[in-house]
Design a protein around this motif. Structure first.
Motif, PDB file in Angstrom:
ATOM      1  N   HIS A   9      56.742  59.891 -22.260  1.00 25.89           N
ATOM      2  CA  HIS A   9      55.806  61.041 -22.264  1.00 25.89           C
ATOM      3  C   HIS A   9      56.540  62.264 -22.045  1.00 25.89           C
ATOM      4  CE1 HIS A   9      52.444  58.883 -23.594  1.00 25.89           C
ATOM      5  NE2 HIS A   9      52.347  58.113 -22.757  1.00 25.89           N
ATOM      6  N   SER A  10      57.297  62.286 -20.896  1.00 23.36           N
ATOM      7  CA  SER A  10      58.065  63.329 -20.569  1.00 23.36           C
ATOM      8  C   SER A  10      58.895  63.578 -21.797  1.00 23.36           C
ATOM      9  CB  SER A  10      59.037  63.117 -19.370  1.00 23.36           C
ATOM     10  OG  SER A  10      59.784  64.297 -18.747  1.00 23.36           O
ATOM     11  N   ALA A  11      59.726  62.811 -22.340  1.00 18.62           N
ATOM     12  CA  ALA A  11      60.661  63.025 -23.525  1.00 18.62           C
ATOM     13  C   ALA A  11      59.973  63.755 -24.545  1.00 18.62           C
ATOM     14  CB  ALA A  11      61.282  61.782 -23.962  1.00 18.62           C
ATOM     15  N   LEU A  12      58.630  63.533 -24.847  1.00 20.77           N
ATOM     16  CA  LEU A  12      57.858  64.102 -25.665  1.00 20.77           C
ATOM     17  C   LEU A  12      57.361  65.358 -25.548  1.00 20.77           C
ATOM     18  CD1 LEU A  12      55.449  60.795 -26.704  1.00 20.77           C
ATOM     19  CD2 LEU A  12      57.110  62.123 -28.456  1.00 20.77           C
ATOM     20  N   GLY A  13      57.677  65.808 -24.277  1.00 21.35           N
ATOM     21  CA  GLY A  13      57.105  67.035 -23.953  1.00 21.35           C
ATOM     22  C   GLY A  13      55.903  67.277 -23.323  1.00 21.35           C
ATOM     23  N   GLU A  14      55.191  66.114 -23.060  1.00 22.60           N
ATOM     24  CA  GLU A  14      53.914  65.865 -22.415  1.00 22.60           C
ATOM     25  C   GLU A  14      54.089  65.720 -20.762  1.00 22.60           C
ATOM     26  OE1 GLU A  14      52.505  62.463 -24.287  1.00 22.60           O
ATOM     27  OE2 GLU A  14      52.060  63.518 -26.226  1.00 22.60           O
ATOM     28  N   HIS A  15      54.392  66.920 -20.365  1.00 22.70           N
ATOM     29  CA  HIS A  15      54.909  66.840 -18.919  1.00 22.70           C
ATOM     30  C   HIS A  15      53.868  66.592 -18.031  1.00 22.70           C
ATOM     31  CE1 HIS A  15      58.839  67.924 -20.405  1.00 22.70           C
ATOM     32  NE2 HIS A  15      58.388  69.502 -20.775  1.00 22.70           N
ATOM     33  N   SER A  16      52.568  67.307 -18.143  1.00 22.09           N
ATOM     34  CA  SER A  16      51.554  67.089 -16.983  1.00 22.09           C
ATOM     35  C   SER A  16      51.103  65.463 -17.151  1.00 22.09           C
ATOM     36  CB  SER A  16      50.540  68.017 -17.479  1.00 22.09           C
ATOM     37  OG  SER A  16      49.924  67.854 -18.642  1.00 22.09           O
ATOM     38  N   ARG A  17      51.145  65.102 -18.387  1.00 26.55           N
ATOM     39  CA  ARG A  17      50.699  63.912 -18.338  1.00 26.55           C
ATOM     40  C   ARG A  17      51.576  62.716 -17.903  1.00 26.55           C
ATOM     41  NH1 ARG A  17      49.092  60.181 -23.805  1.00 26.55           N
ATOM     42  NH2 ARG A  17      48.243  58.386 -22.649  1.00 26.55           N
ATOM     43  N   ALA A  18      53.071  62.949 -17.940  1.00 25.96           N
ATOM     44  CA  ALA A  18      53.816  62.262 -17.465  1.00 25.96           C
ATOM     45  C   ALA A  18      53.872  62.376 -16.003  1.00 25.96           C
ATOM     46  CB  ALA A  18      55.382  62.628 -18.062  1.00 25.96           C
ATOM     47  N   LEU A  19      53.477  63.629 -15.409  1.00 26.60           N
ATOM     48  CA  LEU A  19      53.533  63.864 -14.145  1.00 26.60           C
ATOM     49  C   LEU A  19      52.139  62.941 -13.423  1.00 26.60           C
ATOM     50  CD1 LEU A  19      54.653  65.354 -11.622  1.00 26.60           C
ATOM     51  CD2 LEU A  19      53.344  67.368 -12.209  1.00 26.60           C
ATOM     52  N   ARG A  20      51.457  63.118 -13.926  1.00 27.95           N
ATOM     53  CA  ARG A  20      50.257  62.062 -13.585  1.00 27.95           C
ATOM     54  C   ARG A  20      50.410  60.686 -13.391  1.00 27.95           C
ATOM     55  NH1 ARG A  20      47.146  65.538 -17.406  1.00 27.95           N
ATOM     56  NH2 ARG A  20      46.961  63.561 -18.753  1.00 27.95           N
ATOM     57  N   GLN A  21      51.111  60.413 -14.500  1.00 27.26           N
ATOM     58  CA  GLN A  21      51.554  58.910 -14.472  1.00 27.26           C
ATOM     59  C   GLN A  21      52.428  58.662 -13.410  1.00 27.26           C
ATOM     60  OE1 GLN A  21      53.067  58.740 -18.618  1.00 27.26           O
ATOM     61  NE2 GLN A  21      51.142  57.753 -19.242  1.00 27.26           N
ATOM     62  N   LEU A  22      53.327  59.459 -12.995  1.00 23.59           N
ATOM     63  CA  LEU A  22      54.448  59.323 -11.859  1.00 23.59           C
ATOM     64  C   LEU A  22      53.735  59.494 -10.716  1.00 23.59           C
ATOM     65  CD1 LEU A  22      57.360  61.407 -13.095  1.00 23.59           C
ATOM     66  CD2 LEU A  22      57.410  58.603 -13.137  1.00 23.59           C
ATOM     67  N   GLN A  23      52.785  60.301 -10.172  1.00 21.10           N
ATOM     68  CA  GLN A  23      51.970  60.345  -8.978  1.00 21.10           C
ATOM     69  C   GLN A  23      51.172  59.105  -8.854  1.00 21.10           C
ATOM     70  OE1 GLN A  23      50.130  64.029 -10.112  1.00 21.10           O
ATOM     71  NE2 GLN A  23      51.702  65.238  -8.958  1.00 21.10           N
ATOM     72  N   GLN A  24      50.538  58.724  -9.838  1.00 20.90           N
ATOM     73  CA  GLN A  24      49.651  57.375  -9.767  1.00 20.90           C
ATOM     74  C   GLN A  24      50.655  56.035  -9.251  1.00 20.90           C
ATOM     75  OE1 GLN A  24      45.997  57.031  -9.796  1.00 20.90           O
ATOM     76  NE2 GLN A  24      47.021  55.340  -8.780  1.00 20.90           N
ATOM     77  N   LEU A  25      51.848  56.148 -10.090  1.00 21.53           N
ATOM     78  CA  LEU A  25      52.775  55.147  -9.911  1.00 21.53           C
ATOM     79  C   LEU A  25      53.120  55.081  -8.303  1.00 21.53           C
ATOM     80  CD1 LEU A  25      54.569  52.704 -10.890  1.00 21.53           C
ATOM     81  CD2 LEU A  25      56.138  54.512 -11.908  1.00 21.53           C
ATOM     82  N   LEU A  26      53.573  56.392  -8.107  1.00 27.36           N
ATOM     83  CA  LEU A  26      54.081  56.579  -6.650  1.00 27.36           C
ATOM     84  C   LEU A  26      52.969  55.923  -5.655  1.00 27.36           C
ATOM     85  CD1 LEU A  26      55.881  57.674  -4.778  1.00 27.36           C
ATOM     86  CD2 LEU A  26      55.067  59.922  -4.909  1.00 27.36           C
ATOM     87  N   GLU A  27      51.743  56.475  -5.703  1.00 26.59           N
ATOM     88  CA  GLU A  27      50.774  55.985  -4.753  1.00 26.59           C
ATOM     89  C   GLU A  27      50.625  54.555  -4.861  1.00 26.59           C
ATOM     90  OE1 GLU A  27      46.939  57.750  -5.833  1.00 26.59           O
ATOM     91  OE2 GLU A  27      47.650  59.643  -5.915  1.00 26.59           O
TER      92      GLU A  27
END
Length: 424
Positions: A368-386
């Protein structure tokens, strides 16, 4: 007028559709309402007569509750006609015109039912080629019927060779797939494009491509990136938004591989169906009708038993490699979809905390980051981090790596000034 001393036609036709006229009628022998479809006398020629016969044969071959039954085929005064099951209800085109954009739960339920029809069509190699809101009806119980197989083809079957009129478009502008526009061969993914355009219409109240002229509409379809319904209607579930976007891919390879893949996304979203006043008889009945029609179909498309662990593990490894290849080829949406499917499989077998589940989820965010959907990728990474902190503790190397990924993506995203809603 009476046909065969059996079918009594109504006083006026219901509509003039495509190649002919559609009349209400009564089957006096079985005492039931039916529909009779004629070739129009004003346009009568040998090609249209063959085409009506072909449509009747193709529709009859597709034995599915989501397709009107064919009762009879004959001629009257030299005019061929087909007798069809009368479908109660409203077309999706009229439904949206009356109600506006539909609740996303109903869009998912309708789309899942259409997917089940396309699954059955795929089993006999049938491609409809004209999936659009005006060719789908919603019964008062919530059941869907797919209509008008006049443009359908069957792959590798000369009995159902392409029959068209000179200058006739093979599809409907704004809904037909790019390969139809370009005159290229159609396959089951052509119908998936039409389904995507239909779902977009149901979600937003407008077609995905709607230029001032036919030429500009076709040009938008071929040259512009597929639109996202969430851009016009915030709040659509991410999975549904992603699915519609993928279904509208210009390249058929970017679309879901099968209608079964589409069904698997839509079915879980088809819950808590709200009432649609003046259209449905009862929401509970609609739920039962939906379950009866689509609940059994996907299980018939794949083997139900896969007992040995080794073949399943091998399949998952091959699927993971395929996802890597898609990502490397720049097909990030398809890669994310493949990894998401792998996550579902792995969670069922090994639970949420399996290391490969974390790895696949990280790769989804990267796509999703590669698609330019940065905020969505960031949400996914933050959930994964938790989730990773909960499973492994705050000092685990994987956790530290994730913290760095989140920081890097946050730093890259911050200067753009875009809000999270822009990436939906």
């Amino acid at each position: 007028m009476s046909l065969k001393d059996r079918y009594t036609l109504g006083r006026f036709p219901l509509a003039h559709k495509g190649m002919g006229e559609v009349w209400p009628a009564r089957d006096t022998q079985l005492d039931r309402a039916v529909i009779v479809k004629f070739v129009s006398t004003a346009r009568l020629n040998a090609d249209l007569m063959r085409r009506l016969r072909r449509e009747a044969l193709l529709t009859a071959r597709l034995d599915h509750p989501g397709v009107p039954a064919v009762y009879d085929f004959d001629q009257h005064a030299g005019l061929p006609y087909v007798v069809l099951q009368k479908v109660r209800g409203i077309t999706l085109a009229d439904l949206v015109a009356e109600q506006g954009p539909l609740p996303f739960q109903w869009v998912a339920a309708i789309g899942a039912q259409i997917s089940s029809v396309l699954l059955a069509a795929g089993q006999i190699g049938l491609v409809h080629r004209d999936i659009k809101p005006s060719n789908v009806m919603l019964d008062p119980s919530g059941a869907v019927k797919v209509l008008d197989f006049g443009l359908a083809v069957v792959r590798n079957d000369d009995r159902y060779s392409r029959i068209t009129e000179t200058g006739q478009a093979l599809g409907t502008v704004g809904y037909m797939a790019p390969e139809q526009i370009l005159g290229e061969p159609s396959d089951h993914r052509t119908d998936l494009y039409g389904l995507g355009a239909t779902l977009f219409d149901l979600l937003t109240g407008r077609p995905p491509f709607d230029g001032v002229t036919t030429t500009t509409t076709l040009r938008h379809q071929l040259d512009d990136p597929p639109p996202r319904p969430a851009q016009l209607r915030p709040g659509i579930p991410d999975d549904l938004d992603d699915l519609v976007h993928a279904l509208l891919s210009v390249d058929p390879r970017g679309r879901p591989a099968t209608a079964a893949d589409v069904y698997r996304v839509l079915a879980p979203l088809s819950h808590d169906l709200p009432p649609i006043p003046g259209v449905l008889t009862d929401a509970a009945e609609a739920v039962r009708a939906y379950a009866a029609i689509v609940g059994r179909v996907p299980q018939q498309t794949r083997p139900t038993a896969r007992t040995p662990a080794e073949p399943n593990a091998l399949d998952m490894d091959l699927a993971a490699r395929r996802a890597e290849q898609l990502h490397a080829a720049g097909q990030y949406r398809a890669a994310a979809r493949q990894w998401r499917h792998l996550v579902d499989q792995r969670v069922r077998r090994h639970g949420d905390d399996d290391p490969l589940v974390f790895d696949f989820r990280l790769r989804i965010a990267g796509a999703h980051s590669a698609l330019g959907e940065h905020s969505r990728a960031l949400r996914q990474l933050q959930q994964l981090l938790e989730d990773r902190v909960r499973a492994d503790g705050p000092e685990h190397p994987a956790v530290l790596h994730l913290r760095q990924e989140v920081a890097n993506l946050s730093a890259r995203h911050r200067p753009s000034g875009r809000t999270p809603s822009a990436d939906r």
